[in-house]
Design an enzyme around this catalytic site. Structure first.
Site, PDB file in Angstrom:
ATOM      1  N   CYS A 328       0.820  -1.212   0.000  1.00 18.61           N
ATOM      2  CA  CYS A 328       0.000   0.000   0.000  1.00 18.61           C
ATOM      3  C   CYS A 328       0.854   1.262   0.000  1.00 18.61           C
ATOM      4  O   CYS A 328       0.860   2.023   0.969  1.00 18.61           O
ATOM      5  CB  CYS A 328      -0.954  -0.015   1.181  1.00 18.61           C
ATOM      6  SG  CYS A 328      -0.080  -0.240   2.717  1.00 18.61           S
ATOM      7  N   TYR A 357      21.731  -6.444  -3.476  1.00 21.31           N
ATOM      8  CA  TYR A 357      20.869  -5.508  -2.752  1.00 21.31           C
ATOM      9  C   TYR A 357      19.391  -5.755  -3.073  1.00 21.31           C
ATOM     10  O   TYR A 357      18.592  -4.834  -3.151  1.00 21.31           O
ATOM     11  CB  TYR A 357      21.277  -4.055  -3.047  1.00 21.31           C
ATOM     12  CG  TYR A 357      22.755  -3.821  -2.784  1.00 21.31           C
ATOM     13  CD1 TYR A 357      23.256  -3.828  -1.497  1.00 21.31           C
ATOM     14  CD2 TYR A 357      23.654  -3.653  -3.845  1.00 21.31           C
ATOM     15  CE1 TYR A 357      24.613  -3.659  -1.255  1.00 21.31           C
ATOM     16  CE2 TYR A 357      25.014  -3.479  -3.604  1.00 21.31           C
ATOM     17  CZ  TYR A 357      25.484  -3.488  -2.317  1.00 21.31           C
ATOM     18  OH  TYR A 357      26.818  -3.312  -2.077  1.00 21.31           O
TER      19      TYR A 357
END
Ligand code: LLP
Length: 401
Positions: A328, A357
């Site tokens: 969200c 990463y």
């Protein structure tokens, strides 16, 4: 990467990280060979991808490790990295981390401030041991990379300036509990130009020469990590040119060269596989909603980083779509205006160059379980980290309910 995607996602589910260990081997060997003309060691930067099997694979090839927490030091040890090949860097180390690192007798602690040096001295004194140290010099060089991953300017929090470094070496050399064996710089990540590295290496090598003149002998010359990789169409640094630049800067010095690559070794070895949930249009804007989110791979959201995205095995006319996750946040995207064919439920989308990463920066935001990780090596696939479960996530809270 050679793989049968459908078989893999059927076997392991999505979202999924997949790493090509043959590629990792190849990258490690290429760099090792580039430095072969001199005494050298490749200290893989564990932060890029700290899966134990990745570290173990590199350890078997002879790699050392560059770590930024005691957790990473312990991962390196668990994965079989020789303790004398482990460096512990980082701008803020806790006393307990310092203590454990000294007790575990790793190669050296890389110091980033005078205050930290005093802390290390104190802890070493309490232990009745001598701590091997290196000092991270901030050469004030602009590495010409993204500001978030630039570290070699005085405005960045990393390292100490030259004059301070010299004072620290003089102090450490006199201390009964400190043994200054190394010097270090790291000016940034995803570097695509050699000049800043050459400049930094020259400045730091000159400091080594001036220390030698006052009888402080530096044994390890650590040039950090940062070699850039191709995500899109970048023209980046070649390992041999890189090594030559370092050889040139350190000419005449009897030092072992250390290099701390992370991204170079693993970025392009990895891919992130995610499944299409739905397509939708908001007005004229096309969205492809997938089951992976920014919590799994945050680089596009955090740095606006580009990762090549493709639909696996789907034909059709390509039109631009934003590839977004279920988290969200509006920042939850993998790519904007990505040319993709029409997609339907369960089609597989691959986000390339996700080996560095990626998983290491994953979180449980929105109580989303972290993805599984799979290794491909010599034509075989194997699970190297199970998919997290809801139970894994709430385990440390259940007793307090
Ligand atoms: N050594 C030191 C002291 C470092 O700080 C780093 C990376 C490395 C080595 C390895 O750098 P590499 O070879 O991977 O460029 N999360 C960012 C990258 C942060 C890099 C931090 N330090 C990203 O996703 O682009």
């Amino acid at each position: 990467m050679i793989l049968d995607t459908q078989t893999l996602v059927k076997k392991y589910g999505t979202p999924l990280y997949v790493y090509d260990f043959d590629y990792i081997e190849n990258r490690y060997m290429t760099l090792k060979e580039a430095f072969a003309g001199k005494k050298s060691m490749i200290n893989y930067a564990v932060k890029a991808n700290s899966n134990l099997s990745v570290i173990a694979h590199l350890a078997k090839l002879g790699a050392g490790a560059d770590c930024v927490s005691i957790g990473e030091v312990n991962r390196a040890l668990t994965a079989g990295v020789d303790k004398y090949k482990i460096i512990f860097s980082g701008v803020g180390k806790r006393d307990d981390e310092i203590r454990e690192a000294i007790q575990k007798d790793i190669l050296m602690l890389n110091l980033e401030s005078e205050a930290e040096m005093k802390r290390v001295e104190l802890v070493a004194k309490e232990l009745g041991k001598e701590a091997r140290i290196s000092i991270r010099v901030n050469p004030n060089i602009d590495p010409q990379t993204h500001p978030y991953i630039s570290t070699g300017l005085h405005e960045n929090k990393f390292g100490v300036e030259i004059d301070m470094a010299k004072r620290m070496y003089i102090y450490a050399n006199k201390s009964e509990f400190l043994n200054p064996v190394g010097i270090h710089f790291h000016i940034g990540s995803q570097l695509t130009k050699l000049e800043p590295i050459a400049e930094a290496a020259t400045i730091v090598a000159d400091l080594v020469r001036s220390l030698k003149a006052i009888k402080i002998e530096i044994k390890f010359f650590d040039v950090g990590g940062g070699i850039g990789v191709v995500y899109d169409e970048e023209v980046t640094i070649s390992p041999s040119a890189y090594a030559q630049v370092i050889f040139q800067a350190t000419k005449g010095l009897d030092v072992t060269l250390l290099c701390e690559p992370g991204r170079y070794v693993v970025a392009n070895a990895g891919a992130f596989f995610t499944r299409v949930l739905y397509e939708k249009n908001n007005g004229s804007k096309r969205f492809v909603i997938v089951d992976g989110g920014m919590n799994d791979l945050i680089r596009p959201s955090l740095y606006n980083a580009y990762h090549k995205i493709e639909a696996v095995g789907i034909e059709g006319e390509k039109t631009p779509a934003d590839v977004v996750g279920p988290v969200c946040e509006s920042g939850d995207f993998f790519g904007k205006d990505v040319p993709l064919p029409p997609l339907s439920h369960n089609d597989i989308v691959v986000v390339h160059s996700a080996g560095a990463y990626g998983f290491t920066m994953a979180s449980n935001y929105n109580t989303r379980a972290k993805p599984a990780e799979v290794a491909l090596w010599r034509g075989k696939d194997r699970l190297i980290r199970k998919r997290e479960t809801y139970e894994d996530q709430v385990r440390l809270e259940m007793d307090y309910l």
